[in-house]
Design an enzyme around this catalytic site. Structure first.
Site, PDB file in Angstrom:
ATOM      1  CE  LYS A 102      42.581  37.932  44.739  1.00 39.99           C
ATOM      2  NZ  LYS A 102      41.963  38.516  43.558  1.00 39.99           N
TER       3      LYS A 102
ATOM      4  CE  LYS B 175      40.270  31.567  39.153  1.00 40.77           C
ATOM      5  NZ  LYS B 175      38.914  31.239  38.872  1.00 40.77           N
TER       6      LYS B 175
ATOM      7  CE  LYS C  31      45.024  39.345  36.847  1.00 37.18           C
ATOM      8  NZ  LYS C  31      43.672  39.165  35.910  1.00 37.18           N
TER       9      LYS C  31
HETATM   10  P1  TYM Z   1      37.607  36.721  38.752  1.00 34.99           P
HETATM   11  O1  TYM Z   1      37.500  35.823  37.806  1.00 34.99           O
HETATM   12  O2  TYM Z   1      38.882  37.001  39.182  1.00 34.99           O
HETATM   13  O3  TYM Z   1      36.832  36.497  40.205  1.00 34.99           O
HETATM   14  C1  TYM Z   1      35.320  36.308  40.165  1.00 34.99           C
HETATM   15  C2  TYM Z   1      34.779  36.915  41.278  1.00 34.99           C
HETATM   16  O4  TYM Z   1      35.082  36.396  42.514  1.00 34.99           O
HETATM   17  C3  TYM Z   1      35.416  37.209  43.439  1.00 34.99           C
HETATM   18  N1  TYM Z   1      36.807  36.841  44.347  1.00 34.99           N
HETATM   19  C4  TYM Z   1      36.766  36.832  45.543  1.00 34.99           C
HETATM   20  N2  TYM Z   1      36.020  37.204  46.496  1.00 34.99           N
HETATM   21  C5  TYM Z   1      36.030  36.863  47.949  1.00 34.99           C
HETATM   22  N3  TYM Z   1      37.355  36.462  48.042  1.00 34.99           N
HETATM   23  C6  TYM Z   1      38.265  36.027  47.360  1.00 34.99           C
HETATM   24  N4  TYM Z   1      39.732  35.461  47.668  1.00 34.99           N
HETATM   25  C7  TYM Z   1      38.046  36.299  45.989  1.00 34.99           C
HETATM   26  N5  TYM Z   1      38.697  35.981  44.747  1.00 34.99           N
HETATM   27  C8  TYM Z   1      37.867  36.410  43.966  1.00 34.99           C
HETATM   28  C9  TYM Z   1      35.803  38.532  42.627  1.00 34.99           C
HETATM   29  O5  TYM Z   1      35.866  39.712  43.368  1.00 34.99           O
HETATM   30  C10 TYM Z   1      34.817  38.379  41.579  1.00 34.99           C
HETATM   31  O6  TYM Z   1      33.833  38.818  41.921  1.00 34.99           O
HETATM   32  N6  TYM Z   1      37.093  41.128  36.375  1.00 34.99           N
HETATM   33  C11 TYM Z   1      36.356  40.124  37.059  1.00 34.99           C
HETATM   34  C12 TYM Z   1      35.441  39.511  36.046  1.00 34.99           C
HETATM   35  C13 TYM Z   1      34.686  40.364  35.393  1.00 34.99           C
HETATM   36  C14 TYM Z   1      33.439  41.125  35.925  1.00 34.99           C
HETATM   37  C15 TYM Z   1      32.570  41.881  34.880  1.00 34.99           C
HETATM   38  C16 TYM Z   1      32.914  41.277  37.241  1.00 34.99           C
HETATM   39  C17 TYM Z   1      34.652  40.782  33.989  1.00 34.99           C
HETATM   40  N7  TYM Z   1      33.569  41.719  33.675  1.00 34.99           N
HETATM   41  C18 TYM Z   1      31.640  42.457  34.931  1.00 34.99           C
HETATM   42  C19 TYM Z   1      31.989  41.929  37.515  1.00 34.99           C
HETATM   43  C20 TYM Z   1      31.080  42.721  36.249  1.00 34.99           C
HETATM   44  C21 TYM Z   1      37.388  39.122  37.180  1.00 34.99           C
HETATM   45  O7  TYM Z   1      38.550  38.888  37.015  1.00 34.99           O
HETATM   46  O8  TYM Z   1      36.888  38.380  38.416  1.00 34.99           O
END
Ligand code: TYM
Length: 334
Positions: free
Chosen positions: A198, A201, A116
């Site tokens: 991956k 979005k 990032k």
């Molecule tokens: P975020 O918002 O980027 O993504 C949400 C969830 O989607 C999963 N994910 C994917 N899984 C499979 N293939 C993909 N291409 C893909 N893109 C995204 C992510 O692994 C995630 O589970 N830091 C986290 C949010 C967060 C969180 C937490 C998660 C904040 N606090 C506490 C668990 C526990 C995030 O940015 O997810």
């Protein structure tokens, strides 16, 4: 099983636009399945979202939409706690406590921070750097046993475990050490345009990513344009990243094994398979689209759900925070 014996699940998702098929298959879909057996707590993590530049009006809109979307996907606010992170002040407070038990070196090793900061070289803010500490706070506040996430969050989760262990060692047992819950199929859904990357979005190519509110025509068009290899056999194998990804997606939404897919599509071309994947995905997402449209008409209901969710989350997390304050040596004031 009695409520109090059930294990605790926590997970979060950022409100940065509509969820992708990766978010859905890798995480949110599993949130729904886990609701029956566990005490589940799910959050729209808007505090995390501002680590990159956001338009405030859009963030507000996206946060409400993200909340409606998790309900549309099947999170049941009667069974689970569903809330917006900034409504529950304990997260920011615990963030500070845990930051003082996290090392600069370990945060510097986080690959998501490196990616990032390379992407936003003009805004490498401290929040972006300490992001995993806030995530640890989210998880540890609820004595979470399991965290359903995609594989890209595994490193952050390992950090949360290390920080929890370190705190427990320094101050005495408080935190439960959380385990990741990563699906066997679909833990990393890949881009449709570059299946070595991956699905995300933020991809600039609109054909790379399926959004879960895309209509049927859009979904089918994007799958038809998906990049595949020059072979023609529908078979899961090394070097066939595009087909492997399409098979993974198809398997995740239909429940069919790779063997069954290979059998059913033997002798058929990539075109036919891509169409079948598009149709299966669109069908799987149909209830989400319909529920979302309905929920967005009823802002009062959404407000009731997220307000109640925040109250419940605050009441649980405040207990852990108070114990942490006591352990580190802050003076009681009640
Ligand atoms: P975020 O918002 O980027 O993504 C949400 C969830 O989607 C999963 N994910 C994917 N899984 C499979 N293939 C993909 N291409 C893909 N893109 C995204 C992510 O692994 C995630 O589970 N830091 C986290 C949010 C967060 C969180 C937490 C998660 C904040 N606090 C506490 C668990 C526990 C995030 O940015 O997810």
């Amino acid at each position: 099983m009695p409520e109090e014996q059930k294990k605790i699940i926590f997970s979060g998702i950022q409100p940065t636009g509509t969820f992708t098929l990766g978010n859905y298959i890798g995480a949110v879909r599993n949130w729904i399945k886990l609701q029956e057996e566990y005490n589940c707590i799910y959050s729209i993590v808007d505090l995390h979202a501002i680590t990159v530049k956001q338009d405030p009006a859009k963030l507000r809109q996206h946060t409400l939409e993200a909340y409606a979307l998790i309900l549309a996907c099947g999170v049941d606010p009667e069974k689970s706690i569903a809330f917006i992170q900034s409504h529950v002040k304990t997260h920011a407070e615990m963030n500070w406590i845990l930051a003082c038990s996290t090392q600069f070196g370990e945060l510097s090793r986080m690959t998501q921070f490196k990616d990032k900061s390379a992407k936003h070289p003009d805004d490498i803010n401290a929040g972006l750097f300490t992001y995993p500490v806030l995530m640890a706070a989210d998880i540890l506040l609820y004595k979470t046993d399991l965290v359903p996430v995609g594989v890209d969050q595994k490193q952050h989760l390992e950090l949360a475990r290390d920080v929890a262990k370190r705190f427990n060692q320094k101050y005495g047992e408080l935190f439960t050490i959380p385990e990741p819950y990563i699906p066997e199929i679909g833990a990393k859904v890949m881009s449709l345009q570059d299946p070595t990357k991956k699905m995300s979005k933020s991809d600039e190519n609109p054909n790379a990513c399926i959004f879960i509110l895309d209509d049927t025509d859009t979904i089918i068009r994007k799958f038809k344009r998906a990049v595949t290899d020059s072979d023609s056999e529908i078979r899961y194998a090394e070097g066939k990243d595009g087909i492997n990804n399409l098979m993974t997606i198809f398997s995740a939404v239909t429940g069919d094994s790779f063997e069954k897919i290979e059998r059913d599509f033997a002798g058929k071309g990539y075109g036919e398979f891509k169409l079948a994947v598009g149709e299966a995905v669109s069908e799987a997402l149909r209830p989400v689209r319909e529920n979302f449209a309905r929920l967005m008409q009823d802002k009062e209901y959404l407000k009731k759900c997220y307000s109640e969710g925040a109250q419940k989350a605050l009441s649980i997390s405040q207990k852990t925070l108070s114990k942490a304050y006591r352990k580190v040596g802050f003076v009681d004031f009640k």
